[in-house]
Design a protein around this motif. Structure first.
Motif, short mmCIF file in Angstrom:
data_model
loop_
_atom_site.label_atom_id
_atom_site.label_comp_id
_atom_site.label_asym_id
_atom_site.label_seq_id
_atom_site.Cartn_x
_atom_site.Cartn_y
_atom_site.Cartn_z
N LYS A 205 0.83 -1.20 0.00
CA LYS A 205 0.00 0.00 0.00
C LYS A 205 0.87 1.26 0.00
O LYS A 205 2.04 1.20 0.36
N PRO A 206 0.31 2.41 -0.42
CA PRO A 206 1.09 3.65 -0.40
C PRO A 206 1.65 3.95 0.99
O PRO A 206 0.94 3.84 1.99
N LEU A 207 2.90 4.32 1.03
CA LEU A 207 3.57 4.59 2.30
C LEU A 207 3.31 6.01 2.75
O LEU A 207 2.97 6.89 1.95
N PRO A 208 3.45 6.29 4.04
CA PRO A 208 3.26 7.66 4.54
C PRO A 208 4.23 8.63 3.87
O PRO A 208 5.37 8.29 3.58
N VAL A 209 3.76 9.86 3.67
CA VAL A 209 4.58 10.89 3.03
C VAL A 209 5.38 11.61 4.11
O VAL A 209 4.79 12.21 5.02
N PRO A 210 6.71 11.58 4.04
CA PRO A 210 7.50 12.31 5.04
C PRO A 210 7.36 13.82 4.85
O PRO A 210 7.30 14.31 3.72
N VAL A 211 7.31 14.54 5.96
CA VAL A 211 7.18 16.01 5.88
C VAL A 211 8.40 16.61 5.20
O VAL A 211 8.28 17.47 4.32
N VAL A 212 9.57 16.16 5.60
CA VAL A 212 10.82 16.59 4.97
C VAL A 212 11.46 15.34 4.36
O VAL A 212 11.82 14.42 5.09
N PRO A 213 11.58 15.27 3.05
CA PRO A 213 12.13 14.06 2.44
C PRO A 213 13.59 13.84 2.83
O PRO A 213 14.41 14.77 2.81
N ASP A 214 13.91 12.62 3.18
CA ASP A 214 15.28 12.22 3.50
C ASP A 214 15.93 11.71 2.23
O ASP A 214 15.66 10.58 1.79
N ASP A 216 18.76 10.66 1.66
CA ASP A 216 19.62 9.50 1.87
C ASP A 216 18.82 8.22 2.05
O ASP A 216 19.42 7.13 2.11
N GLY A 217 17.50 8.32 2.14
CA GLY A 217 16.69 7.12 2.33
C GLY A 217 15.22 7.40 2.10
O GLY A 217 14.45 7.54 3.06
N LEU A 218 14.80 7.49 0.84
CA LEU A 218 13.39 7.74 0.51
C LEU A 218 12.62 6.43 0.57
O LEU A 218 12.98 5.45 -0.10
N PRO A 219 11.54 6.34 1.36
CA PRO A 219 10.78 5.09 1.46
C PRO A 219 9.98 4.84 0.18
O PRO A 219 9.14 5.66 -0.21
N LEU A 220 10.23 3.70 -0.46
CA LEU A 220 9.56 3.40 -1.72
C LEU A 220 8.80 2.08 -1.71
O LEU A 220 7.93 1.89 -2.57
N GLY A 221 9.10 1.18 -0.80
CA GLY A 221 8.43 -0.11 -0.82
C GLY A 221 8.94 -1.02 0.27
O GLY A 221 9.45 -0.57 1.30
N ARG A 222 8.80 -2.33 0.04
CA ARG A 222 9.21 -3.34 1.01
C ARG A 222 10.26 -4.25 0.41
O ARG A 222 10.19 -4.62 -0.75
N ARG A 223 11.24 -4.62 1.24
CA ARG A 223 12.26 -5.57 0.83
C ARG A 223 11.78 -6.99 1.10
O ARG A 223 10.77 -7.20 1.79
N GLU A 224 12.51 -7.95 0.57
CA GLU A 224 12.09 -9.34 0.73
C GLU A 224 12.22 -9.84 2.17
O GLU A 224 11.64 -10.87 2.52
N ASP A 225 12.98 -9.14 3.01
CA ASP A 225 13.05 -9.52 4.41
C ASP A 225 11.97 -8.85 5.26
O ASP A 225 11.97 -8.99 6.48
N GLY A 226 11.06 -8.13 4.60
CA GLY A 226 9.96 -7.47 5.29
C GLY A 226 10.25 -6.07 5.75
O GLY A 226 9.33 -5.36 6.19
N ASP A 227 11.51 -5.62 5.68
CA ASP A 227 11.86 -4.28 6.10
C ASP A 227 11.50 -3.25 5.03
O ASP A 227 11.29 -3.58 3.86
N LEU A 228 11.45 -2.00 5.45
CA LEU A 228 11.16 -0.91 4.53
C LEU A 228 12.35 -0.69 3.60
O LEU A 228 13.50 -0.65 4.04
N TYR A 229 12.07 -0.56 2.32
CA TYR A 229 13.15 -0.26 1.37
C TYR A 229 13.27 1.24 1.20
O TYR A 229 12.28 1.92 0.92
N ARG A 230 14.47 1.75 1.33
CA ARG A 230 14.75 3.17 1.18
C ARG A 230 15.78 3.37 0.07
O ARG A 230 16.82 2.72 0.06
#
Length: 476
Positions: A205-214, A216-230
């Motif tokens: 599902k669409p991820l939360p929008v950060p107020v200030v984009p990082d 060095d690590g923009l959240p775009l999806g999920r990795r195969e280990d279940g963690d957030l992919y940045r």
């Protein structure tokens, strides 16, 4: 005695030496004693190695012999109750420290150790020397809810690529879904990642929008280990390659969504290019500072304007800093190009095509340090279609039609290291592999999916605060 040359400068006798080995007479009782001693030592070693089986067994036998079976049943029920309470009270720690270690030990013994030597031989990872057979050593097995990580000590002369080429055969040999090999910090070891259950089977599902984009690590999806992919956008350009309906739009809109907070505050400017007449990106017009579509000449003009901005900014930063920091006055500029091949290979107007190639080459080679980044998507990754694909440090490969295309996008040997993009099913759009500059193994990711309603809501909620429809420049 005649001599023959075997190695230049070295002489060996032709006739073998006649040696007679001495015969020793050993009593039968001594042989029996030796066999018994060796058996006791081996049993002791196995008992210590598999203490997690022998210790509970010995404890259960002792309780049964000392107190009887009712006490043994009571102890078993008490331990089961403690485990159940732990699971109900804190399931995360129970899975990490209680359940998965037990599963890992059991799978190491029953799944991997049982047929390890035969699998290594049939997959070509064992070797023989001087009449002896040598097999890679199984060091450790770790389990999680999705798969197993098997650590192996390689034989001398082996490299992780050898295991990467055999990873698929190993997975089938152990009756598992998928296998990949990854190098570790130690040069003599490799980690095999076997998948039991696909963590990316369901839509993200669409991820939360950060107020200030990082950056060095923009959240775009999920990795195969279940963690957030940045995704790291700072100091990088991004290339997205995939066949039709592979989910390139999911990657583009996930990236735009992660930058939307910066668009609203003025820290980010999005320049969009849609050669397909605006069909893909038109829903996000309120987010774009520039939107070029349909007319290649106008697109070439906007790219040349980006080159001009890049050079002006480079002149301002010369001698001040080597890396641009986004501000409202000097925002980060992100050029989003959908179907890049339509601008670099399929244009019939050669002059316009050359202008676009020249502008893109300058932006890709000089834009990162001054805060001008290119995010481009295409279907055909061949060199004649995209001659400067090596200028993209971050490359994303979604479903591809041919195995050779994987190495074209992610680099030589990427498919052997587990990026089987040609085997991604059509029913899994948005699933792909990411190659990062300086990282050897590709990372499997599923990018979030944004519906048309999500995109329209994103444009309405995160448009620039000082922007109006009449004041927006649209190049058509």
């Amino acid at each position: 005695m005649p001599l023959i040359n075997v190695i230049p400068g070295e002489k060996v006798p032709v006739a073998p030496m006649n040696l007679r080995l001495p015969a020793w007479r050993i009593p039968g009782w001594l042989l029996v004693f030796w066999w018994l001693l060796r058996g006791v030592v081996r049993l002791s070693v196995l008992a210590v190695r598999y203490w997690w089986l022998t210790a509970p067994t010995m404890a259960a036998l002792w309780i049964w012999a000392r107190f009887g079976w009712p006490v043994l049943v009571g102890v078993v029920l008490a331990v089961a109750g403690l485990c159940l309470g732990w699971w109900r009270w804190h399931p995360a720690s129970w899975l990490r420290f209680g359940w998965f270690p037990v599963v890992a030990r059991w799978r190491r013994l029953w799944v991997y150790r049982r047929g390890w030597a035969s699998v290594m031989a049939t997959c070509g990872l064992a070797t023989a020397f001087a009449g002896d057979r040598y097999v890679p050593q199984l060091l450790a097995v770790r389990c999680d809810r999705f798969g197993d990580r098997v650590t192996v000590r390689m034989l001398p002369g082996q490299i992780p690529d050898d295991w990467g080429q055999a990873a698929e055969r190993l997975a089938y040999a152990f009756r598992l879904r998928e296998g990949r090999a990854k190098s570790t910090g130690r040069p003599d070891r490799v980690v095999l990642h076997f998948v039991r259950r696909d963590p990316l089977a369901s839509t993200v599902k669409p991820l939360p929008v950060p107020v200030v984009p990082d950056l060095d690590g923009l959240p775009l999806g999920r990795r195969e280990d279940g963690d957030l992919y940045r995704l790291r956008l700072a100091g990088s350009h991004v290339l997205i390659a995939g066949a039709t309906n592979s989910g390139k739009g999911s990657v583009i809109w996930s990236l735009i969504r992660s930058l939307a907070g910066g668009v609203r505050s003025g820290l980010v400017e999005l320049w969009a290019f849609d050669p397909k007449g605006g069909m893909e990106l038109a829903a996000g017009v309120p987010l774009f500072a520039r939107f070029a579509y349909d007319d290649p000449d106008s697109m070439a003009g906007v790219l040349e304007e980006a080159v001009k901005r890049m050079r002006q900014r480079a002149a301002q930063l010369r001698g001040v800093t080597r890396q641009h920091v986004p501000t409202v006055d000097e925002p980060l500029i992100v050029l989003v190009v959908d179907e890049l091949a339509a601008l670099t290979a399929y244009l019939t107007d050669r002059k316009v095509r050359d202008r676009i190639k020249e502008a893109l080459g300058l932006l890709l080679s000089q834009g990162r340090a001054v805060g001008v980044h290119v995010v481009a998507a295409l279907q055909d990754p061949r060199k004649d279609v995209l001659p400067f694909r090596d200028l993209f440090p971050t490359r994303i490969a979604l479903r591809l039609t041919e195995p050779e295309q994987v190495d074209m996008v992610l680099g030589d040997g990427a498919r052997n290291r587990g990026a089987v993009c040609d085997r991604i099913p059509e029913s899994s759009p948005g699933v792909g592999y990411v190659a990062l500059d300086g990282v050897r193994e590709p990372v499997r990711v599923r990018f979030s999916y944004l519906s048309d309603t999500d995109i329209r809501d994103l444009g309405r909620d995160y448009r620039r605060l000082d922007d109006t429809d009449t004041g927006r420049e649209v190049a058509a």
